[in-house]
Design an enzyme around this catalytic site. Structure first.
Site, PDB file in Angstrom:
ATOM      1  N   THR A   1      -1.146   7.146  -8.337  1.00  0.00           N
ATOM      2  CA  THR A   1      -0.302   6.695  -9.651  1.00  0.00           C
ATOM      3  C   THR A   1      -1.139   5.599 -10.278  1.00  0.00           C
ATOM      4  O   THR A   1      -0.800   4.279 -10.510  1.00  0.00           O
ATOM      5  CB  THR A   1       1.180   6.239  -9.231  1.00  0.00           C
ATOM      6  OG1 THR A   1       1.034   5.227  -8.399  1.00  0.00           O
ATOM      7  CG2 THR A   1       1.812   7.513  -9.112  1.00  0.00           C
TER       8      THR A   1
ATOM      9  N   CYS B   1      -4.555  -1.735  -5.520  1.00  0.00           N
ATOM     10  CA  CYS B   1      -2.889  -1.864  -5.400  1.00  0.00           C
ATOM     11  C   CYS B   1      -2.339  -3.233  -5.946  1.00  0.00           C
ATOM     12  O   CYS B   1      -1.678  -2.851  -6.942  1.00  0.00           O
ATOM     13  CB  CYS B   1      -2.530  -1.970  -3.780  1.00  0.00           C
ATOM     14  SG  CYS B   1      -3.045  -0.509  -3.337  1.00  0.00           S
TER      15      CYS B   1
ATOM     16  N   ASP C   1      -3.748  19.817  -1.024  1.00  0.00           N
ATOM     17  CA  ASP C   1      -4.382  19.194  -2.151  1.00  0.00           C
ATOM     18  C   ASP C   1      -4.964  20.092  -3.015  1.00  0.00           C
ATOM     19  O   ASP C   1      -5.313  21.275  -2.638  1.00  0.00           O
ATOM     20  CB  ASP C   1      -5.668  18.457  -1.479  1.00  0.00           C
ATOM     21  CG  ASP C   1      -5.972  17.017  -2.704  1.00  0.00           C
ATOM     22  OD1 ASP C   1      -5.840  15.997  -2.297  1.00  0.00           O
ATOM     23  OD2 ASP C   1      -6.380  17.415  -3.662  1.00  0.00           O
TER      24      ASP C   1
ATOM     25  N   GLY D   1      -8.415  -8.041  -5.502  1.00  0.00           N
ATOM     26  CA  GLY D   1      -8.900  -6.919  -6.205  1.00  0.00           C
ATOM     27  C   GLY D   1      -8.079  -5.487  -5.458  1.00  0.00           C
ATOM     28  O   GLY D   1      -7.484  -5.822  -4.715  1.00  0.00           O
TER      29      GLY D   1
ATOM     30  N   LEU E   1      -3.623 -16.732   2.405  1.00  0.00           N
ATOM     31  CA  LEU E   1      -3.795 -17.912   1.781  1.00  0.00           C
ATOM     32  C   LEU E   1      -5.308 -18.354   1.810  1.00  0.00           C
ATOM     33  O   LEU E   1      -5.621 -19.404   1.966  1.00  0.00           O
ATOM     34  CB  LEU E   1      -2.877 -19.065   2.708  1.00  0.00           C
ATOM     35  CG  LEU E   1      -1.686 -19.341   2.367  1.00  0.00           C
ATOM     36  CD1 LEU E   1      -0.716 -20.229   2.913  1.00  0.00           C
ATOM     37  CD2 LEU E   1      -1.311 -19.448   0.584  1.00  0.00           C
TER      38      LEU E   1
HETATM   39  C1  UGA Z   1      -2.282  -4.081  -0.236  1.00  0.00           C
HETATM   40  C2  UGA Z   1      -1.144  -4.559   0.967  1.00  0.00           C
HETATM   41  O1  UGA Z   1      -1.609  -5.731   1.502  1.00  0.00           O
HETATM   42  C3  UGA Z   1      -0.498  -3.412   1.598  1.00  0.00           C
HETATM   43  O2  UGA Z   1       0.491  -3.850   2.463  1.00  0.00           O
HETATM   44  C4  UGA Z   1       0.001  -2.264   0.817  1.00  0.00           C
HETATM   45  O3  UGA Z   1       0.342  -1.307   1.155  1.00  0.00           O
HETATM   46  C5  UGA Z   1      -1.326  -1.779  -0.112  1.00  0.00           C
HETATM   47  O4  UGA Z   1      -1.862  -3.111  -1.076  1.00  0.00           O
HETATM   48  C6  UGA Z   1      -0.749  -0.817  -1.191  1.00  0.00           C
HETATM   49  O5  UGA Z   1      -0.108  -1.295  -2.025  1.00  0.00           O
HETATM   50  O6  UGA Z   1      -1.359   0.424  -0.750  1.00  0.00           O
HETATM   51  P1  UGA Z   1      -4.983  -3.912   0.473  1.00  0.00           P
HETATM   52  O7  UGA Z   1      -4.909  -3.822  -1.287  1.00  0.00           O
HETATM   53  O8  UGA Z   1      -5.434  -2.790   1.138  1.00  0.00           O
HETATM   54  O9  UGA Z   1      -3.261  -3.873   0.645  1.00  0.00           O
HETATM   55  O10 UGA Z   1      -5.728  -4.833   0.654  1.00  0.00           O
HETATM   56  P2  UGA Z   1      -5.144  -6.563   1.023  1.00  0.00           P
HETATM   57  O11 UGA Z   1      -5.776  -6.820   2.669  1.00  0.00           O
HETATM   58  O12 UGA Z   1      -3.960  -6.866   0.877  1.00  0.00           O
HETATM   59  O13 UGA Z   1      -6.133  -7.348   0.273  1.00  0.00           O
HETATM   60  C7  UGA Z   1      -5.977  -7.089  -1.548  1.00  0.00           C
HETATM   61  C8  UGA Z   1      -7.130  -8.286  -2.107  1.00  0.00           C
HETATM   62  O14 UGA Z   1      -6.677  -9.464  -1.632  1.00  0.00           O
HETATM   63  C9  UGA Z   1      -8.278  -8.298  -1.660  1.00  0.00           C
HETATM   64  O15 UGA Z   1      -9.208  -8.138  -2.670  1.00  0.00           O
HETATM   65  C10 UGA Z   1      -8.784  -9.311  -0.485  1.00  0.00           C
HETATM   66  O16 UGA Z   1      -9.881  -9.980  -0.567  1.00  0.00           O
HETATM   67  C11 UGA Z   1      -7.828 -10.294  -1.400  1.00  0.00           C
HETATM   68  N1  UGA Z   1      -7.191 -11.392  -0.471  1.00  0.00           N
HETATM   69  C12 UGA Z   1      -6.339 -11.050   0.511  1.00  0.00           C
HETATM   70  C13 UGA Z   1      -7.536 -12.682  -1.008  1.00  0.00           C
HETATM   71  O17 UGA Z   1      -8.333 -12.942  -1.753  1.00  0.00           O
HETATM   72  N2  UGA Z   1      -6.998 -13.697   0.158  1.00  0.00           N
HETATM   73  C14 UGA Z   1      -6.300 -13.403   0.832  1.00  0.00           C
HETATM   74  O18 UGA Z   1      -5.836 -14.541   1.787  1.00  0.00           O
HETATM   75  C15 UGA Z   1      -6.023 -12.029   1.283  1.00  0.00           C
END
Ligand code: UGA
Length: 439
Positions: free
Chosen positions: A85, A262, A30, A259, A252
């Site tokens: 990024t 990603c 880093d 949020g 779902l």
């Molecule tokens: C997401 C993807 O799930 C990963 O596969 C991917 O690698 C990652 O982005 C990335 O691009 O680096 P992450 O952002 O850590 O992972 O979190 P998630 O578990 O996907 O949740 C994202 C958001 O969706 C959270 O705010 C969560 O509260 C919300 N969410 C998730 C919902 O509102 N409802 C759901 O049913 C699931």
């Protein structure tokens, strides 16, 4: 195998720690020298379950080391690029860090190398970078770029790395693809998880996957709005739909929306790619709009049911990180909500098991946003409780203590509380897409 990871943020550190755990010799590089100094001592700069243990264990076994010398970093043949990024504020990924890294690599490379991009980048970037690197080394060494997108979820990243659903390998040169596949072999024993494709397809698989998951969330939030007006229950609808294996019950869960660092960024980047390619954005654009609406609807609900002079009322907010098991507050719906509500209410008392420190810093200039270290601290001074993140410790709260809320009001942005318990304590309850409880 000897591996270098460039960028020790969330993706880089998890990738480095996990590769060292499965027996590779990993150097994490880093540009931030103080971060590297801390990592050498086993200090991980953010919260991710089990990561600290992995890091410390592999430092001791000498499988994992840290360096801020680019020359040391480039001694290994496999070089993973894991720099961030972020959204540039105009809906495009900011590639400044990435460009700097590529320039630094290009000027220092001294052997054949395989450069693997884990950073999420606009479609076509890997190819551009490959050409740029090859031009710079001018035929002295063989350089192959591989797109190997990551699918790690914050909060369960170690598990996602060690038990992947898929390992996407996008490349021009099949020989290099096979070499990379070998690194992952211990994770793909029972079933072949490798999927080989082109550079551009691999990049697009990443954007399409995140956008599809975000679309599922926006879809269920849209159904939640109808369910609410017909007294149907979104929790039952999710289960009823999910029994069909073609639909599945994951992603779902209705609530405040998605949020994190990603989904919002990747949705923007995909919309931008659609603009560039002059293709039509209907679904992806709607996903984004519905996500904004989910939060607006929830805010309206709070304002509607917190009757009386709001300037004399206070709120307790539980759950500040963008999801449970992380201290990450990037694009956190809780933070967005607090940003709106603190202007309308007297005091906002905020609690989170891990993210309190980050939120305290974020709102350091606001007197009426206070971080509390115990979820029930100030509960009797609050008129209502608002749940924004479904941390496990919120699912079975102490209802006796919650009944001290001045207006007996609970707004559950993640639908986690049990309605029967609420009724017993004469609490009024408002979830998302589910029948309210009004005592
Ligand atoms: C997401 C993807 O799930 C990963 O596969 C991917 O690698 C990652 O982005 C990335 O691009 O680096 P992450 O952002 O850590 O992972 O979190 P998630 O578990 O996907 O949740 C994202 C958001 O969706 C959270 O705010 C969560 O509260 C919300 N969410 C998730 C919902 O509102 N409802 C759901 O049913 C699931």
């Amino acid at each position: 195998m000897n591996i270098t990871i460039i960028g020790t943020g969330y993706v880089g550190l998890v990738t480095g720690a996990c590769f060292s755990e499965i027996g590779h010799s990993v150097t994490c590089y880093d540009i931030d020298k103080s971060k590297i100094q801390n990592l050498k001592k086993g200090k991980v700069p953010f919260f991710e379950p089990n990561l600290k243990d992995f890091v410390n264990k592999n430092i001791i076994s000498k499988n994992l080391s840290f360096s801020s010398s680019i020359n040391t970093a480039l001694k290994n043949r496999f070089i993973f690029i894991c720099v961030d990024t972020p959204d540039d504020g105009k809906g495009k990924p900011n590639l400044t860090n990435l460009n700097n890294v590529i320039d630094a690599i290009a000027s220092k490379l001294s052997q054949d190398s395989i450069i693997i991009f884990k950073s999420t980048v606009p479609v076509g970037t890997n190819k551009i970078m490959q050409n740029r690197l090859r031009d710079k080394v001018n035929g002295k060494f063989n350089i192959d770029v591989i797109s190997n997108p990551e699918f790690l979820r914050e909060g369960s990243a170690i598990n996602d790395f060690m038990r992947p659903d898929r390992i996407i390998i996008g490349a021009d040169n099949p020989k290099s693809s096979r070499k990379l596949a070998n690194l992952y072999k211990p994770l793909s024993r029972k079933m072949d998880k490798m999927f080989f494709t082109s550079l551009n397809s691999a990049e697009l698989i990443k954007y399409a996957s995140n956008s599809f998951l975000a679309t599922k969330i926006s879809f269920i939030n849209e159904i939640a709005e109808i369910a609410e007006s017909f007294d149907a229950d979104i929790n039952d609808i999710r289960l009823g739909m999910g029994l069909d294996q073609r639909i599945g019950k994951d992603f779902l869960y209705a609530g405040l929306g998605y949020g994190g660092s990603c989904f919002p960024k990747d949705i923007n980047a995909l919309i931008n790619a659609q603009k560039i390619s002059k293709s039509t954005s209907l679904i992806v654009d709607a996903t984004k709009k519905r996500n904004t609406l989910a939060l607006e609807n929830f805010e309206k609900k709070i304002l509607k049911h917190c009757k009386g002079n709001k300037k004399k009322k206070s709120l307790t907010i539980w759950g500040l990180s963008f999801k449970p098991n992380t201290d990450d507050i990037r694009e956190s719906l809780a933070v967005k909500l607090i940003t709106k509500l603190h202007k309308k209410f007297c005091n906002i008392y905020c609690y989170d098991p891990e993210a309190g420190k980050n939120v305290k810093y974020f709102f350091r200039n606001y007197q009426n946003i206070k971080i509390i270290s115990n979820p029930y601290q100030n509960i009797s001074n609050s008129n209502a409780l608002v749940i924004c993140t479904e941390w496990k410790e919120f699912w079975n709260p102490n209802y006796e203590k919650l009944s001290m809320l001045k207006d007996n009001l609970i707004f559950d942005g993640r639908n986690i509380l049990d309605k029967d318990d609420l009724k017993k304590y004469k609490l009024n309850y408002y979830g998302v897409g589910t029948k309210s409880v009004e005592s």
